[in-house]
Structure formats: structure tokens, C-alpha cells
Enzyme design. Structure first.
Site, PDB file in Angstrom:
ATOM      1  N   ARG A 194      11.656  -6.212   4.557  1.00  0.00           N
ATOM      2  CA  ARG A 194      11.497  -4.764   4.334  1.00  0.00           C
ATOM      3  C   ARG A 194      12.564  -3.954   5.056  1.00  0.00           C
ATOM      4  O   ARG A 194      12.934  -4.234   6.186  1.00  0.00           O
ATOM      5  CB  ARG A 194      10.114  -4.313   4.806  1.00  0.00           C
ATOM      6  CG  ARG A 194       9.969  -2.792   4.721  1.00  0.00           C
ATOM      7  CD  ARG A 194       8.561  -2.323   4.839  1.00  0.00           C
ATOM      8  NE  ARG A 194       7.923  -2.748   6.065  1.00  0.00           N
ATOM      9  CZ  ARG A 194       6.636  -2.586   6.311  1.00  0.00           C
ATOM     10  NH1 ARG A 194       5.856  -2.031   5.398  1.00  0.00           N
ATOM     11  NH2 ARG A 194       6.117  -2.985   7.435  1.00  0.00           N
ATOM     12  N   ARG A 216      11.569  -1.959  10.669  1.00  0.00           N
ATOM     13  CA  ARG A 216      10.528  -1.491  11.593  1.00  0.00           C
ATOM     14  C   ARG A 216      10.390  -2.434  12.784  1.00  0.00           C
ATOM     15  O   ARG A 216      10.478  -3.645  12.629  1.00  0.00           O
ATOM     16  CB  ARG A 216       9.183  -1.397  10.844  1.00  0.00           C
ATOM     17  CG  ARG A 216       8.909   0.002  10.315  1.00  0.00           C
ATOM     18  CD  ARG A 216       7.757   0.081   9.348  1.00  0.00           C
ATOM     19  NE  ARG A 216       6.506  -0.502   9.806  1.00  0.00           N
ATOM     20  CZ  ARG A 216       5.376  -0.464   9.113  1.00  0.00           C
ATOM     21  NH1 ARG A 216       5.347   0.141   7.933  1.00  0.00           N
ATOM     22  NH2 ARG A 216       4.281  -1.022   9.576  1.00  0.00           N
ATOM     23  N   LYS A 219       0.834  -1.208   0.000  1.00  0.00           N
ATOM     24  CA  LYS A 219       0.000   0.000   0.000  1.00  0.00           C
ATOM     25  C   LYS A 219       0.870   1.259   0.000  1.00  0.00           C
ATOM     26  O   LYS A 219       0.663   2.171  -0.791  1.00  0.00           O
ATOM     27  CB  LYS A 219      -0.929   0.026   1.235  1.00  0.00           C
ATOM     28  CG  LYS A 219      -1.842  -1.180   1.349  1.00  0.00           C
ATOM     29  CD  LYS A 219      -2.764  -1.064   2.553  1.00  0.00           C
ATOM     30  CE  LYS A 219      -2.064  -1.084   3.898  1.00  0.00           C
ATOM     31  NZ  LYS A 219      -1.384  -2.368   4.225  1.00  0.00           N
ATOM     32  N   ARG A 273      -0.359  -9.077  13.249  1.00  0.00           N
ATOM     33  CA  ARG A 273      -0.972  -8.086  12.351  1.00  0.00           C
ATOM     34  C   ARG A 273      -1.901  -8.766  11.353  1.00  0.00           C
ATOM     35  O   ARG A 273      -2.945  -8.214  10.985  1.00  0.00           O
ATOM     36  CB  ARG A 273       0.113  -7.283  11.631  1.00  0.00           C
ATOM     37  CG  ARG A 273       0.708  -6.203  12.533  1.00  0.00           C
ATOM     38  CD  ARG A 273       2.133  -5.860  12.153  1.00  0.00           C
ATOM     39  NE  ARG A 273       2.240  -5.173  10.884  1.00  0.00           N
ATOM     40  CZ  ARG A 273       3.368  -5.093  10.182  1.00  0.00           C
ATOM     41  NH1 ARG A 273       4.459  -5.687  10.620  1.00  0.00           N
ATOM     42  NH2 ARG A 273       3.394  -4.435   9.044  1.00  0.00           N
ATOM     43  N   ARG A 328      -9.558   1.073   9.289  1.00  0.00           N
ATOM     44  CA  ARG A 328      -9.100  -0.284   9.534  1.00  0.00           C
ATOM     45  C   ARG A 328     -10.111  -1.073  10.343  1.00  0.00           C
ATOM     46  O   ARG A 328      -9.878  -2.244  10.640  1.00  0.00           O
ATOM     47  CB  ARG A 328      -7.818  -0.204  10.343  1.00  0.00           C
ATOM     48  CG  ARG A 328      -6.579  -0.617   9.627  1.00  0.00           C
ATOM     49  CD  ARG A 328      -5.458  -0.491  10.639  1.00  0.00           C
ATOM     50  NE  ARG A 328      -4.271  -1.159  10.244  1.00  0.00           N
ATOM     51  CZ  ARG A 328      -3.311  -0.595   9.525  1.00  0.00           C
ATOM     52  NH1 ARG A 328      -3.437   0.626   9.081  1.00  0.00           N
ATOM     53  NH2 ARG A 328      -2.228  -1.283   9.258  1.00  0.00           N
TER      54      ARG A 328
HETATM   55  P1  AP5 Z   1       4.838  -1.676   1.865  1.00  0.00           P
HETATM   56  O1  AP5 Z   1       4.532  -0.795   0.707  1.00  0.00           O
HETATM   57  O2  AP5 Z   1       5.636  -1.117   2.981  1.00  0.00           O
HETATM   58  O3  AP5 Z   1       3.499  -2.396   2.379  1.00  0.00           O
HETATM   59  P2  AP5 Z   1       2.273  -1.814   3.173  1.00  0.00           P
HETATM   60  O4  AP5 Z   1       1.046  -2.420   2.586  1.00  0.00           O
HETATM   61  O5  AP5 Z   1       2.356  -0.336   3.242  1.00  0.00           O
HETATM   62  O6  AP5 Z   1       2.533  -2.512   4.568  1.00  0.00           O
HETATM   63  P3  AP5 Z   1       2.543  -1.912   6.026  1.00  0.00           P
HETATM   64  O7  AP5 Z   1       3.331  -2.874   6.883  1.00  0.00           O
HETATM   65  O8  AP5 Z   1       2.989  -0.482   6.034  1.00  0.00           O
HETATM   66  O9  AP5 Z   1       1.076  -2.028   6.399  1.00  0.00           O
HETATM   67  P4  AP5 Z   1       0.504  -2.055   7.782  1.00  0.00           P
HETATM   68  O10 AP5 Z   1      -0.903  -1.929   7.458  1.00  0.00           O
HETATM   69  O11 AP5 Z   1       0.877  -3.214   8.613  1.00  0.00           O
HETATM   70  O12 AP5 Z   1       1.267  -0.839   8.533  1.00  0.00           O
HETATM   71  P5  AP5 Z   1       0.881   0.683   8.764  1.00  0.00           P
HETATM   72  O13 AP5 Z   1       2.115   1.491   8.709  1.00  0.00           O
HETATM   73  O14 AP5 Z   1      -0.266   1.081   7.960  1.00  0.00           O
HETATM   74  O15 AP5 Z   1       5.625  -2.950   1.274  1.00  0.00           O
HETATM   75  C1  AP5 Z   1       6.077  -3.991   2.116  1.00  0.00           C
HETATM   76  C2  AP5 Z   1       7.398  -4.563   1.581  1.00  0.00           C
HETATM   77  O16 AP5 Z   1       7.149  -5.190   0.317  1.00  0.00           O
HETATM   78  C3  AP5 Z   1       8.496  -3.529   1.306  1.00  0.00           C
HETATM   79  O17 AP5 Z   1       9.725  -4.094   1.639  1.00  0.00           O
HETATM   80  C4  AP5 Z   1       8.392  -3.258  -0.190  1.00  0.00           C
HETATM   81  O18 AP5 Z   1       9.644  -2.873  -0.730  1.00  0.00           O
HETATM   82  C5  AP5 Z   1       7.924  -4.614  -0.720  1.00  0.00           C
HETATM   83  N1  AP5 Z   1       7.020  -4.477  -1.863  1.00  0.00           N
HETATM   84  C6  AP5 Z   1       6.017  -3.570  -2.001  1.00  0.00           C
HETATM   85  N2  AP5 Z   1       5.356  -3.755  -3.157  1.00  0.00           N
HETATM   86  C7  AP5 Z   1       5.969  -4.833  -3.750  1.00  0.00           C
HETATM   87  C8  AP5 Z   1       5.748  -5.519  -4.980  1.00  0.00           C
HETATM   88  N3  AP5 Z   1       4.768  -5.124  -5.807  1.00  0.00           N
HETATM   89  N4  AP5 Z   1       6.536  -6.577  -5.260  1.00  0.00           N
HETATM   90  C9  AP5 Z   1       7.532  -6.955  -4.422  1.00  0.00           C
HETATM   91  N5  AP5 Z   1       7.799  -6.343  -3.255  1.00  0.00           N
HETATM   92  C10 AP5 Z   1       7.031  -5.287  -2.926  1.00  0.00           C
HETATM   93  O19 AP5 Z   1       0.382   0.615  10.298  1.00  0.00           O
HETATM   94  C11 AP5 Z   1       1.291   0.303  11.334  1.00  0.00           C
HETATM   95  C12 AP5 Z   1       0.551   0.201  12.651  1.00  0.00           C
HETATM   96  O20 AP5 Z   1      -0.017   1.468  12.995  1.00  0.00           O
HETATM   97  C13 AP5 Z   1      -0.652  -0.772  12.682  1.00  0.00           C
HETATM   98  O21 AP5 Z   1      -0.258  -2.107  12.887  1.00  0.00           O
HETATM   99  C14 AP5 Z   1      -1.467  -0.184  13.843  1.00  0.00           C
HETATM  100  O22 AP5 Z   1      -0.896  -0.550  15.077  1.00  0.00           O
HETATM  101  C15 AP5 Z   1      -1.267   1.306  13.657  1.00  0.00           C
HETATM  102  N6  AP5 Z   1      -2.344   1.875  12.813  1.00  0.00           N
HETATM  103  C16 AP5 Z   1      -2.209   2.407  11.571  1.00  0.00           C
HETATM  104  N7  AP5 Z   1      -3.387   2.787  11.073  1.00  0.00           N
HETATM  105  C17 AP5 Z   1      -4.302   2.479  12.020  1.00  0.00           C
HETATM  106  C18 AP5 Z   1      -5.727   2.602  12.084  1.00  0.00           C
HETATM  107  N8  AP5 Z   1      -6.438   3.092  11.060  1.00  0.00           N
HETATM  108  N9  AP5 Z   1      -6.357   2.168  13.213  1.00  0.00           N
HETATM  109  C19 AP5 Z   1      -5.658   1.682  14.256  1.00  0.00           C
HETATM  110  N10 AP5 Z   1      -4.315   1.518  14.243  1.00  0.00           N
HETATM  111  C20 AP5 Z   1      -3.640   1.915  13.138  1.00  0.00           C
HETATM  112 MG    MG Z   2       2.621   1.060   4.795  1.00  0.00          MG
END
Ligand code: AP5
Ligand code: MG
Ligand code: ZN
Length: 209
Positions: free
Chosen positions: A122, A155, A13, A166, A88
Site C-alpha cells: 500500500r 504508513r 474498507k 493488527r 472495533r
Molecule cells: P485499504 O482500502 O487501505 O484497506 P482498509 O481496509 O481501509 O485497511 P486499513 O489498513 O486502513 O485498515 P485498518 O483497519 O488496519 O486501519 P485504520 O486506518 O482503520 O486497502 C489496502 C490496500 O489494498 C491498498 O493498497 C489498496 O490500494 C489495496 N486494495 C484495496 N481494495 C482492493 C481490491 N479490491 N483489490 C486489490 N487491491 C485493493 O486504523 C488504523 C489504526 O487506528 C488501528 O490499527 C488502531 O490503532 C487505530 N484505530 C482506528 N479505529 C479504531 C477504533 N475504532 N478503536 C481503536 N483504535 C482504532
Molecule cells: Mg482504511
């Protein structure tokens, strides 16, 4: 257009949002990035959120909804935005309906095994937030960001245990949003398995830009 990006952790994402936001000239708003920025700066919000995030749980709806409501009131969101990682939960989605109008809920379709591999390798830049992957998208110089030369780090929530948690939280609390937006008629599925350039191409072709 006002987009939300839905999908499991590690689906890509953030990777797509960074590029899509540039090409549509709209801000990329990631609640995860906002929380991490607060943790880095040692704010009250950061202190409250750190343990929950590291363990792979969800920050409370109340805190997260207030944060997004405030962010969407800023003038740079007038011509559209990408909300990455919000909503979420169903209560978050219902709250969002009260203060925003969403044009497309983009759902990143990918299997759990693939996201575990993506998250396990990552690397993120401490300075500009750019994502890398040790296998799929390695930096040119080990440990350094191609874009800004910043230090790359893993991270705290990318530990094996937190990744597992997660995914459980995703299934329980976030996956029901797929039907929520399908029922509203604005769900758009995107195949998140191909390489990032292909996913971006697919996204652009779907939204004609
Ligand atoms: P990446 O693009 O980083 O993936 P992502 O979908 O953004 O994954 P996240 O881990 O950021 O999602 P998340 O939902 O767990 O975390 P968030 O920060 O939102 O890609 C991942 C890896 O794959 C990278 O190494 C990249 O290079 C590789 N890659 C990407 N695309 C690729 C492709 N096409 N092919 C090959 N490789 C690829 O949230 C973190 C925490 O914050 C949550 O767990 C929660 O505790 C809190 N939080 C955030 N939002 C909320 C909410 N709305 N409500 C409550 N808590 C929240
Ligand atoms: Mg992300
Ligand atoms: Zn960088």
C-alpha cells in the site's frame, strides 16, 4: 443510510468507502484517518495515539467513543454516513447503539493472505489520503498521487510486524462484531476479493443506488 464497515485491516474498507461515500453523497468517517490527521498535526490526541497505532494495537475505547460521538453530532451526518473502522470492539458497538442507529453493518470478507499482500504494497497520499498499491493499483507517476500530485508514503503501521499484530487484534477484538450484528439482523457480507470496481458495483447493487 447509516453504514458501518467491518473487516480486517487491508480488506479495502477505505478504498470502497471513498467511492461509496461519493455515490451516496454522505460523509466517509474513518477513525484511522482522524487519528492520522491528529498525529500529523501533533495534537494531544495524536501524541497519545501514535505509539499504539504504529504497533498495531487499539486506541482506548473511551477516547475513540468520544471522538465518534462528537463527529456524528455534526450536521453533515444527517442524511447518512459511512463509519469506517468503528466500532472495533464490543464495548464500542454497545456505546454506538446509545447515540446512533445503524442500518447496515457491511462485513468485508477476505482471507488473511490477501490482506497481508494488500497492506505490504500500500501507498497513501500525504495530501489527500488516496490509497494506491504497487501491484494492484499503481500511480501513473511513481511516488506521486494521480489525483493531487501529493507525495506517496508507506504508513508506519504497514510494517510486517505491525500487520501481523493488527490481524491478531482483529481476530480477538473486532471479529466478534460479525456475530453481534448478525444477531441484530443487519449484517451484510461483501466479497472483498475482486478488484475495487467490482466491489463497488456489488455494494451499489446491494443498496440500490
Ligand atoms: P485499504 O482500502 O487501505 O484497506 P482498509 O481496509 O481501509 O485497511 P486499513 O489498513 O486502513 O485498515 P485498518 O483497519 O488496519 O486501519 P485504520 O486506518 O482503520 O486497502 C489496502 C490496500 O489494498 C491498498 O493498497 C489498496 O490500494 C489495496 N486494495 C484495496 N481494495 C482492493 C481490491 N479490491 N483489490 C486489490 N487491491 C485493493 O486504523 C488504523 C489504526 O487506528 C488501528 O490499527 C488502531 O490503532 C487505530 N484505530 C482506528 N479505529 C479504531 C477504533 N475504532 N478503536 C481503536 N483504535 C482504532
Ligand atoms: Mg482504511
Ligand atoms: Zn493526493
Amino acid at each position: 443510510m447509516n453504514f458501518i464497515f467491518l473487516g480486517p485491516p487491508g480488506a479495502g474498507k477505505g478504498t470502497l468507502a471513498k467511492e461509496a461515500a461519493k455515490s451516496f453523497s454522505i460523509p466517509h468517517i474513518s477513525t484511522g484517518d482522524i487519528f492520522r490527521e491528529n498525529i500529523k498535526n501533533g495534537t494531544e490526541l495524536g501524541k497519545k495515539a501514535k505509539a499504539i497505532i504504529d504497533a498495531g494495537g487499539l486506541v482506548s475505547d473511551e477516547i475513540t467513543i468520544d471522538l465518534v460521538k462528537d463527529r456524528l453530532s455534526k450536521p453533515d451526518t444527517k442524511n447518512g454516513y459511512i463509519l469506517d473502522g468503528f466500532p472495533r470492539t464490543i464495548p464500542q458497538a454497545k456505546a454506538l447503539d446509545e447515540f446512533a442507529s445503524i442500518d447496515a453493518a457491511v462485513n468485508f470478507d477476505i482471507a488473511d493472505e490477501a490482506v497481508v499482500e494488500r497492506l505490504g504494497g500500500r501507498l497513501c497520499c500525504r495530501d489527500c489520503g488516496q490509497m494506491y498499491h504497487i501491484k494492484f493499483n499503481p500511480p501513473k507517476i511513481e511516488g506521486k498521487c494521480d489525483k493531487c500530485g501529493g507525495e506517496l508514503y508507506t504508513r508506519d503501521d504497514d510494517s510486517a510486524e505491525s500487520i501481523k499484530n493488527r490481524l491478531v487484534v482483529y481476530r480477538q477484538s473486532t471479529a466478534p462484531l460479525i456475530d453481534f450484528y448478525k444477531d441484530k439482523g443487519n449484517l451484510v457480507n461483501i466479497d472483498a476479493r475482486p478488484a475495487p470496481e467490482k466491489v463497488l458495483e456489488d455494494f451499489k447493487s446491494k443498496f440500490a443506488k
